[in-house]
Scaffold this active site. Structure first.
Site, PDB file in Angstrom:
ATOM      1  CG  HIS A  71      -0.430   0.308   2.514  1.00 43.51           C
ATOM      2  ND1 HIS A  71      -1.215   0.561   3.604  1.00 43.51           N
ATOM      3  CD2 HIS A  71       0.861   0.421   2.947  1.00 43.51           C
ATOM      4  CE1 HIS A  71      -0.454   0.816   4.650  1.00 43.51           C
ATOM      5  NE2 HIS A  71       0.797   0.738   4.274  1.00 43.51           N
ATOM      6  CB  CYS A 107       2.778   4.313   5.617  1.00 40.04           C
ATOM      7  SG  CYS A 107       2.851   2.733   6.487  1.00 40.04           S
ATOM      8  CG  HIS A 142       5.372   0.266   2.526  1.00 37.42           C
ATOM      9  ND1 HIS A 142       4.810   1.480   2.209  1.00 37.42           N
ATOM     10  CD2 HIS A 142       4.761  -0.143   3.662  1.00 37.42           C
ATOM     11  CE1 HIS A 142       3.902   1.793   3.118  1.00 37.42           C
ATOM     12  NE2 HIS A 142       3.839   0.815   4.012  1.00 37.42           N
ATOM     13  CG  HIS A 199       2.194  -3.185   6.222  1.00 37.46           C
ATOM     14  ND1 HIS A 199       3.026  -2.843   7.253  1.00 37.46           N
ATOM     15  CD2 HIS A 199       1.901  -2.020   5.587  1.00 37.46           C
ATOM     16  CE1 HIS A 199       3.224  -1.541   7.265  1.00 37.46           C
ATOM     17  NE2 HIS A 199       2.551  -0.997   6.260  1.00 37.46           N
ATOM     18  CG  ASP A 204      -2.433 -13.397   0.055  1.00 31.03           C
ATOM     19  OD1 ASP A 204      -1.653 -12.736   0.768  1.00 31.03           O
ATOM     20  OD2 ASP A 204      -2.183 -14.554  -0.333  1.00 31.03           O
ATOM     21  CG  HIS A 205       0.824 -12.501  -2.673  1.00 28.78           C
ATOM     22  ND1 HIS A 205       0.405 -13.177  -1.553  1.00 28.78           N
ATOM     23  CD2 HIS A 205       2.137 -12.784  -2.805  1.00 28.78           C
ATOM     24  CE1 HIS A 205       1.422 -13.849  -1.040  1.00 28.78           C
ATOM     25  NE2 HIS A 205       2.491 -13.623  -1.787  1.00 28.78           N
ATOM     26  CD  GLU A 248      -0.469  -0.800   8.525  1.00 29.39           C
ATOM     27  OE1 GLU A 248      -1.352  -0.577   7.680  1.00 29.39           O
ATOM     28  OE2 GLU A 248       0.134   0.108   9.137  1.00 29.39           O
TER      29      GLU A 248
HETATM   30 NI    NI Z   1       2.434   0.925   5.573  1.00 31.87          NI
END
Ligand code: NI
Length: 137
Positions: A16, A35, A41, A43, A81-82, A126
């Site tokens: 995200h 972020c 990047h 999580h 996911d992914h 997260e």
């Molecule tokens: Ni983040």
């Protein structure tokens, strides 16, 4: 009848970026921190879905956990996911994919699939130390 809460843990990895598109990269960095990285990047999100209700006298269940497991897989894991949440998940095209907003989206997706006499609560990690909860209030 006793009211009991059943829980199901799940997991997804996703990328995200948290930012305000009206701002420069520098201002986003100052406000949102790492972020806001323009190149995204990832999580490792841990999800706990909790369902509360009366124990059914026939089945002995609040909710069949295999049904809940399949719901989380089809509604959440396959959607997130992914994935790059900003780019690939429609809810986040115009809404920052913060943990808060992701938890609300997860709640809304599951709420419509679970019997309305059962209460639903979402806990989303997260990071191992940062997590949010949402119960539809
Ligand atoms: Ni983040």
């Amino acid at each position: 009848m006793p009211r009991v809460t059943v829980h199901r843990k799940a997991h997804f990895n996703a990328a995200h970026r948290i930012f305000n598109k009206e701002w420069s990269d520098q201002k986003n960095l100052e406000f949102f921190g790492k972020c806001s990285n323009p190149n995204y990047h990832g999580h490792n999100y841990d999800l706990i879905v909790s369902v509360t209700g009366e124990v059914d006298p026939v089945s002995g269940f609040v909710m069949d956990l295999s049904i809940l497991r399949r719901l989380i897989k089809s509604e959440i894991e396959e959607a997130f996911d992914h994935k790059n949440l900003n780019v690939e998940v429609s809810e986040f095209k115009k809404m920052n994919p913060t943990a808060e907003n992701i938890a609300v989206v997860i709640y809304d997706k599951l709420r419509v699939k679970i019997d309305e006499k059962l209460d639903l609560s979402i806990k989303l990690y997260e990071t191992p130390r940062n997590f949010v909860t949402y119960s539809g209030e």
